[in-house]
Design an enzyme around this catalytic site. Structure first.
Site, PDB file in Angstrom:
ATOM      1  N   THR A 305       0.835  -1.200   0.000  1.00 53.86           N
ATOM      2  CA  THR A 305       0.000   0.000   0.000  1.00 53.86           C
ATOM      3  C   THR A 305       0.868   1.248   0.000  1.00 53.86           C
ATOM      4  O   THR A 305       2.075   1.190   0.245  1.00 53.86           O
ATOM      5  CB  THR A 305      -0.900   0.056   1.242  1.00 53.86           C
ATOM      6  OG1 THR A 305      -0.119   0.455   2.382  1.00 53.86           O
ATOM      7  CG2 THR A 305      -1.582  -1.268   1.508  1.00 53.86           C
ATOM      8  N   ASP A 306       0.272   2.367  -0.247  1.00 52.43           N
ATOM      9  CA  ASP A 306       0.915   3.636   0.034  1.00 52.43           C
ATOM     10  C   ASP A 306       0.538   4.030   1.465  1.00 52.43           C
ATOM     11  O   ASP A 306      -0.142   3.295   2.182  1.00 52.43           O
ATOM     12  CB  ASP A 306       0.490   4.681  -0.992  1.00 52.43           C
ATOM     13  CG  ASP A 306       1.549   5.767  -1.192  1.00 52.43           C
ATOM     14  OD1 ASP A 306       2.356   6.002  -0.268  1.00 52.43           O
ATOM     15  OD2 ASP A 306       1.557   6.397  -2.256  1.00 52.43           O
ATOM     16  N   TRP A 307       0.976   5.194   1.864  1.00 56.13           N
ATOM     17  CA  TRP A 307       0.937   5.681   3.244  1.00 56.13           C
ATOM     18  C   TRP A 307      -0.478   5.678   3.828  1.00 56.13           C
ATOM     19  O   TRP A 307      -1.341   6.396   3.366  1.00 56.13           O
ATOM     20  CB  TRP A 307       1.518   7.084   3.257  1.00 56.13           C
ATOM     21  CG  TRP A 307       1.887   7.658   4.574  1.00 56.13           C
ATOM     22  CD1 TRP A 307       1.139   8.512   5.324  1.00 56.13           C
ATOM     23  CD2 TRP A 307       3.114   7.474   5.273  1.00 56.13           C
ATOM     24  NE1 TRP A 307       1.828   8.869   6.454  1.00 56.13           N
ATOM     25  CE2 TRP A 307       3.042   8.256   6.453  1.00 56.13           C
ATOM     26  CE3 TRP A 307       4.273   6.726   5.036  1.00 56.13           C
ATOM     27  CZ2 TRP A 307       4.087   8.305   7.371  1.00 56.13           C
ATOM     28  CZ3 TRP A 307       5.308   6.782   5.946  1.00 56.13           C
ATOM     29  CH2 TRP A 307       5.211   7.554   7.105  1.00 56.13           C
ATOM     30  N   ASP A 309      -3.008   3.876   3.555  1.00 55.11           N
ATOM     31  CA  ASP A 309      -4.139   3.830   2.623  1.00 55.11           C
ATOM     32  C   ASP A 309      -5.183   2.775   2.940  1.00 55.11           C
ATOM     33  O   ASP A 309      -6.311   2.869   2.438  1.00 55.11           O
ATOM     34  CB  ASP A 309      -3.628   3.663   1.189  1.00 55.11           C
ATOM     35  CG  ASP A 309      -3.225   5.002   0.588  1.00 55.11           C
ATOM     36  OD1 ASP A 309      -3.766   6.030   1.034  1.00 55.11           O
ATOM     37  OD2 ASP A 309      -2.375   5.025  -0.312  1.00 55.11           O
TER      38      ASP A 309
END
Length: 760
Positions: A305-307, A309
């Protein structure tokens, strides 16, 4: 003679990677798969979920201390209680190599105390060099590398970045950005390789091969992370992390090719788009994360994932009623690792969900297998921390010169009225403008800090534009007045007075460093103060050389029309000041070309591969009319194109068309030229793009020298995605355009879908 063999424009169906390649890859990796399977058999549920958990370095670091220090108790909790598989990021700003060694060594020693001794994989955003290690080699940002139209530069930048990342004892790089830079408003466009799908996918594949090399597990290479899958760069509003509306056909035509090519190039990991498409957050999309990514592209690496998310599925997107539901939705959709990043809620919820039967154990085993395989492939079990003595080239002059070359070939000369450039070194020069004397406008974001706001401190030994010009022609020949800050006038009267005493004005306009939502803007125009400075200086009658250092093409029309010459420098990195000065004074012949369309007006943001309806007509005077078109770029010499030749007038299934063209340097100095080949389909069942880039090559020519450039085209290179999301090549007439040369041919196939005629 150099030859380019073009890959398909849209390799988006089930056979993107051939079965033979899959069989060979499976055989090569079978020994690692066996090790992974044996290790998984020993693992508890908690140990497996721990491998899927990624936390930021702040979670295991001391707070309220002047310099970064790991917290032994917090680190022990992360490793032995939660079995955390990955840590990322920095606390504060860039570290020295020595500090990185202490950090990574301490973390891996803690991992060695856990029951199964599984090493942690540390990740970092080394997006234009090792941005968080002091003394590293910072390259131009991706948008500038794209402007070189030189795959070798992208590959070399990847190799050096990988070397210096491993020299920082980090094996995982969250790069490259493979998003399509279609929207000039989007604040991360400078992190992309531009607006063209072919340019993005080929430059992306080149840098991935540089990052990973022939053996990603050796001590000089790192795992690449292609991002941000998928459609992240085209939000409707232009603002970061806001909704996108992208039809499936459109997604496959323009946004998916770069990721398909990255899978072919062997990228080990992938980061997911933080936004939502057509109302569906990508972190919740089983269609994109499993059906397309795994089923069609055959990607077998780690999807991270990104930050925060997964948490945002509840907090921002409101598609999960609870945080626990968010974890269930994301993992079942296909997420392998959660960049949580500040706590262990993901771990707790996922363990509960598996015990409740809401997330299958098979899904957990699948994710953990991918994570552990990458760790084995990187050699972390044998060498969790590198040897400091193995990296004598870190920050070397050799590497610096590679960055210099990248900046030299990126900077793009857009206008040069009456050959005012290059300037004579005996001239009296006024340097002015808000970007003239700051490294922030050369480096951009992701430089020493997230927002790049301390580049003047950490790159103090590098030259700003002002300092580089002073070194080039001597301080006595250079005056400096700031004239304007980024959004307000400063000492404009002093700047005008200094201009009257100078022979020429070097006016440096553009942007301060930013990234992500911090870079969101309401107005694509440059702030009025910068335009007012340009107008005041132009009234002196002295020639104005406009130098733009910016992460996206801001509207500068009212200032640009007053310039005698215009240089687009993008964000050229630590060596950018010297590169700009070398081009201004003729020590380097510019050879960059625009990888984006530079708009003339804020509401005229068409890409060069527009539809014919966007060209305007006698009743519509507001058609396609950019300030500068994609591919624009001048030189201090001139080039002519002649003898465009195609090998046959008809192209059939399973055949190849050979295209050759002669390029001659008709000027007086040696120069480099990017040779761009476009095709245009005249009629098709989907309204065809006006033209599309299908190949490019960069050559160097001495005065009077001619070279023949050769390209290969197959029917797949002419394909497009039709209205049922299938990639097809339809029969009909095509045009090939190289420089000012044009040739036509017909594609003939009994199996093709016929073109539509008439009204719907």
């Amino acid at each position: 003679m150099r030859k380019i063999y073009i890959t398909a424009a849209s390799l988006l169906l089930l056979n993107v990677i051939s079965p033979a390649v899959h069989a060979q890859k499976k055989q090569v990796l079978s020994a690692i798969d066996a090790k992974v399977n044996a290790l998984i058999a020993k693992m508890t549920l908690e140990e497996k979920v721990g491998q899927m958990t990624e936390v930021t370095s702040d979670v295991v670091s001391k707070t309220n201390v002047a310099d970064h220090q790991l917290d032994a108790d917090k680190l022990k909790e992360a490793i032995t209680k939660y079995h955390v598989g990955s840590i990322l990021n920095v606390s504060g700003h860039a570290y020295s190599r020595e500090h990185w060694y202490d950090v990574i060594s301490t973390i891996q020693k803690a991992a060695d105390q856990d029951r199964l001794k599984i090493p942690v994989i540390y990740g970092i955003d080394a997006i234009h060099g090792v941005t968080y290690t002091l003394g590293s080699t910072l390259f131009p940002q991706e948008i500038a590398v794209a402007a070189t139209f030189n795959r070798d530069i992208a590959h070399k930048a990847g190799e050096i970045t990988a070397y210096e990342t491993r020299a920082s004892y980090i094996p995982w790089n969250y790069s490259p950005v493979l998003d399509l830079g279609k929207s000039a408003l989007w604040p991360r466009i400078y992190e992309t390789f531009g607006e063209d799908p072919y340019l993005v996918k080929t430059m992306g594949a080149a840098i991935i091969k540089g990052y990973q090399g022939n053996d990603v597990g050796d001590k000089y290479h790192v795992a690449a992370c292609m991002k941000h899958y998928l459609g992240y760069s085209f939000p409707l509003s232009g603002k970061d992390r806001t909704p996108a509306w992208i039809p499936d056909r459109y997604m496959r035509e323009y946004f998916l090719p770069s990721f398909a090519e990255a899978v072919k190039a062997g990228a080990k990991t992938l980061m997911i788009n933080s936004g939502e498409i057509n109302g569906v957050p990508v972190h919740a999309s089983k269609y994109l994360l499993t059906d397309v990514l795994r089923g069609e592209l055959h990607f077998d690496g780690v999807a991270v994932t990104d930050w925060r998310d997964i948490q945002y599925l509840h907090d921002r997107h409101h598609i999960a009623a609870t945080q626990k539901d968010a974890v269930m939705i994301a993992v079942n959709a296909g997420v392998d690792m959660s960049m949580v990043p500040y706590d262990y809620t993901f771990f707790t919820y996922l363990v509960e969900l598996v015990k409740e039967g809401k997330v299958p154990m098979a899904r957990i085993n699948e994710a953990v297998h991918r994570i552990l395989k990458v760790k084995y492939e990187l050699g972390l079990f044998e060498r969790p921390v590198g040897n400091p003595d193995d990296y004598p080239k870190f920050g070397s002059e050799e590497y610096r010169m590679a960055s210099v070359q990248a900046a030299n070939e990126a900077i793009t000369l857009l206008k040069n009225n009456n050959n005012v450039l290059p300037l004579k070194k005996s001239m009296k020069v006024l340097v002015t403008g808000p970007t003239a004397n700051t490294m922030r406008s050369l480096d951009g974001g992701w430089s020493y800090t997230w927002q790049g706001d301390e580049s003047d401190k950490f790159a103090a030994n590098k030259n700003t534009i002002l300092e580089a010009i002073q070194q080039k022609i001597g301080k006595n020949n250079v005056s400096y007045e700031v004239g304007a800050a980024f959004d307000s006038l400063q000492n404009i009267d002093e700047a005008v007075s200094a201009a009257k005493k100078a022979d020429v004005i070097v006016l440096c306009l553009g942007e301060l460093s930013y990234t992500e939502n911090v870079g969101n803007i309401e107005d694509l125009n440059l702030p009025p103060a910068q335009i007012q400075l340009a107008q005041a200086l132009a009234k002196t009658g002295k020639p104005v050389i406009l130098v733009l250092t910016e992460g996206r093409p801001r509207i500068v029309t009212d200032a640009e029309k007053l310039s005698a010459a215009t240089l687009m420098a993008y964000l050229p990195g630590n060596e950018g000041g010297d590169a700009i000065a070398s081009i201004l004074f003729g020590d380097v012949n510019p050879s960059g070309k625009l990888p984006v369309t530079y708009p003339r007006f804020p509401n005229a943001l068409n890409n060069y591969y527009r539809k014919n309806l966007e060209n305007g007509n006698p009743d519509d005077k507001h058609g396609y009319n950019p300030l500068y078109e994609f591919g624009t770029g001048l030189s201090y010499t001139t080039f002519s194109y002649n003898n465009l030749h195609i090998s046959k007038p008809e192209l059939k299934d399973n055949e190849t068309l050979t295209v050759t063209v002669d390029v001659k340097n008709t000027g007086q100095v040696e120069g480099k030229e990017s040779v761009l080949l476009y095709t245009s389909q005249q009629y098709a069942s989907i309204a065809p793009d006006t033209r599309r880039l299908r190949a490019y090559d960069k050559i160097s020519l001495k005065p009077g020298e001619t070279k023949t450039v050769s390209f290969k085209i197959t029917p797949k290179d002419l394909a497009f995605v039709n209205d049922i999301s299938k990639t097809v090549t339809e029969a009909g007439e095509f045009k090939i355009m190289v420089g000012d040369q044009t040739q036509s041919f017909n594609y003939v196939s009994a199996a093709t879908v016929p073109s539509r005629t008439g009204r719907l």
